[in-house]
Design a protein around this motif. Sequence first.
Motif, PDB file in Angstrom:
ATOM      1  N   TYR A   6       0.804  -1.304  -0.123  1.00 35.35           N
ATOM      2  CA  TYR A   6      -0.028  -0.128   0.138  1.00 35.35           C
ATOM      3  C   TYR A   6       0.949   1.349   0.021  1.00 35.35           C
ATOM      4  O   TYR A   6       1.965   1.375   0.597  1.00 35.35           O
ATOM      5  CB  TYR A   6      -0.948   0.101   1.170  1.00 35.35           C
ATOM      6  CG  TYR A   6      -1.966  -1.049   0.986  1.00 35.35           C
ATOM      7  CD1 TYR A   6      -3.095  -0.819   0.359  1.00 35.35           C
ATOM      8  CD2 TYR A   6      -1.616  -2.376   1.819  1.00 35.35           C
ATOM      9  CE1 TYR A   6      -4.002  -1.941   0.358  1.00 35.35           C
ATOM     10  CE2 TYR A   6      -2.698  -3.414   1.881  1.00 35.35           C
ATOM     11  CZ  TYR A   6      -3.807  -3.080   1.061  1.00 35.35           C
ATOM     12  OH  TYR A   6      -4.851  -4.151   0.799  1.00 35.35           O
ATOM     13  N   VAL A   8       1.700   3.950   1.401  1.00 32.61           N
ATOM     14  CA  VAL A   8       1.401   5.036   2.647  1.00 32.61           C
ATOM     15  C   VAL A   8       2.987   5.127   2.770  1.00 32.61           C
ATOM     16  O   VAL A   8       3.955   3.998   2.305  1.00 32.61           O
ATOM     17  CB  VAL A   8       1.118   4.210   3.885  1.00 32.61           C
ATOM     18  CG1 VAL A   8      -0.444   4.345   3.716  1.00 32.61           C
ATOM     19  CG2 VAL A   8       1.464   3.071   4.324  1.00 32.61           C
ATOM     20  N   HIS A  17       3.576  10.974  -0.155  1.00 36.66           N
ATOM     21  CA  HIS A  17       2.547   9.884   0.240  1.00 36.66           C
ATOM     22  C   HIS A  17       1.917  10.157   1.676  1.00 36.66           C
ATOM     23  O   HIS A  17       2.493  10.468   2.419  1.00 36.66           O
ATOM     24  CB  HIS A  17       2.924   8.578  -0.095  1.00 36.66           C
ATOM     25  CG  HIS A  17       3.378   8.080  -1.283  1.00 36.66           C
ATOM     26  ND1 HIS A  17       4.121   7.150  -1.824  1.00 36.66           N
ATOM     27  CD2 HIS A  17       2.959   8.680  -2.438  1.00 36.66           C
ATOM     28  CE1 HIS A  17       4.281   6.884  -2.971  1.00 36.66           C
ATOM     29  NE2 HIS A  17       3.647   7.956  -3.547  1.00 36.66           N
ATOM     30  N   ILE A  20       0.485   6.511   7.425  1.00 34.30           N
ATOM     31  CA  ILE A  20      -0.533   5.554   8.269  1.00 34.30           C
ATOM     32  C   ILE A  20      -1.358   6.527   9.160  1.00 34.30           C
ATOM     33  O   ILE A  20      -2.571   6.300   9.216  1.00 34.30           O
ATOM     34  CB  ILE A  20       0.189   4.446   8.758  1.00 34.30           C
ATOM     35  CG1 ILE A  20      -1.055   3.477   9.265  1.00 34.30           C
ATOM     36  CG2 ILE A  20       0.862   4.771  10.025  1.00 34.30           C
ATOM     37  CD1 ILE A  20      -1.498   2.772   7.797  1.00 34.30           C
ATOM     38  N   VAL A  23      -4.309   7.961   7.093  1.00 28.18           N
ATOM     39  CA  VAL A  23      -5.215   7.106   6.945  1.00 28.18           C
ATOM     40  C   VAL A  23      -6.170   6.970   8.120  1.00 28.18           C
ATOM     41  O   VAL A  23      -7.327   7.133   8.066  1.00 28.18           O
ATOM     42  CB  VAL A  23      -4.650   5.876   6.464  1.00 28.18           C
ATOM     43  CG1 VAL A  23      -5.983   4.875   6.165  1.00 28.18           C
ATOM     44  CG2 VAL A  23      -4.029   6.049   5.178  1.00 28.18           C
ATOM     45  N   LEU A  68      -2.199  -2.315   6.303  1.00 28.39           N
ATOM     46  CA  LEU A  68      -1.734  -1.416   5.349  1.00 28.39           C
ATOM     47  C   LEU A  68       0.011  -1.345   5.552  1.00 28.39           C
ATOM     48  O   LEU A  68       0.642  -0.858   4.490  1.00 28.39           O
ATOM     49  CB  LEU A  68      -2.187   0.127   5.338  1.00 28.39           C
ATOM     50  CG  LEU A  68      -3.707   0.053   5.251  1.00 28.39           C
ATOM     51  CD1 LEU A  68      -4.060   1.688   5.135  1.00 28.39           C
ATOM     52  CD2 LEU A  68      -3.869  -0.495   3.945  1.00 28.39           C
ATOM     53  N   THR A  98      -8.388   1.217   2.681  1.00 32.47           N
ATOM     54  CA  THR A  98      -7.903   1.216   1.210  1.00 32.47           C
ATOM     55  C   THR A  98      -8.368   2.437   0.469  1.00 32.47           C
ATOM     56  O   THR A  98      -7.769   3.125  -0.280  1.00 32.47           O
ATOM     57  CB  THR A  98      -8.097  -0.097   0.707  1.00 32.47           C
ATOM     58  OG1 THR A  98      -7.424  -1.114   1.366  1.00 32.47           O
ATOM     59  CG2 THR A  98      -7.451  -0.114  -0.766  1.00 32.47           C
ATOM     60  N   LEU A 101      -7.173   5.516   1.753  1.00 31.91           N
ATOM     61  CA  LEU A 101      -5.782   5.934   1.199  1.00 31.91           C
ATOM     62  C   LEU A 101      -6.110   6.330  -0.193  1.00 31.91           C
ATOM     63  O   LEU A 101      -5.155   7.318  -0.626  1.00 31.91           O
ATOM     64  CB  LEU A 101      -4.900   4.625   1.326  1.00 31.91           C
ATOM     65  CG  LEU A 101      -3.558   4.586   0.834  1.00 31.91           C
ATOM     66  CD1 LEU A 101      -2.857   5.861   1.563  1.00 31.91           C
ATOM     67  CD2 LEU A 101      -2.874   3.399   0.978  1.00 31.91           C
ATOM     68  N   HIS A 105      -4.503   9.862  -1.775  1.00 30.65           N
ATOM     69  CA  HIS A 105      -3.714  10.119  -2.831  1.00 30.65           C
ATOM     70  C   HIS A 105      -4.317  10.991  -3.724  1.00 30.65           C
ATOM     71  O   HIS A 105      -3.513  12.085  -4.563  1.00 30.65           O
ATOM     72  CB  HIS A 105      -3.559   8.728  -3.539  1.00 30.65           C
ATOM     73  CG  HIS A 105      -2.270   7.977  -2.909  1.00 30.65           C
ATOM     74  ND1 HIS A 105      -1.059   8.502  -3.078  1.00 30.65           N
ATOM     75  CD2 HIS A 105      -2.328   6.994  -2.037  1.00 30.65           C
ATOM     76  CE1 HIS A 105      -0.192   7.533  -2.417  1.00 30.65           C
ATOM     77  NE2 HIS A 105      -0.802   6.613  -1.791  1.00 30.65           N
TER      78      HIS A 105
END
Length: 112
Positions: A6, A8, A17, A20, A23, A68, A98, A101, A105
């Motif tokens: 993933y 992250v 990016h 965590i 997220v 993740l 997910t 995330l 992005h």
Amino acid sequence: MAGEEYRVRENTGNPAHPSIEDVIDLALARAAEPRPPDHPEEYFDRYVHDAVEHASEAAVEQSIRLSLTEGLTHRMAGREAFGHDDYLHGINVGVAATAYLRELHDDSPTTA
């Protein structure tokens, strides 16, 4: 994301990016105030809200981290965070995380 990490920051090392923590913060914020029922992705918020109600914010956070960044499947993360019989919460939280995330992005200036 079979076979891929993933994206992250903790996995990629790319400071552009989301982390965590980003997220987790978004997941818990959406659990506390889910989007309206007519929003097309409201069900993600309900997944996390239900998991917090069933267990705790700490269990949700643990499940997201395990999925993740630690490479566990959503099911295995759910077993760790919510218990053997309640792994379905981990699947739902992992799917929601997910999506969050992906959303982070999409909102970030650089996603490469």
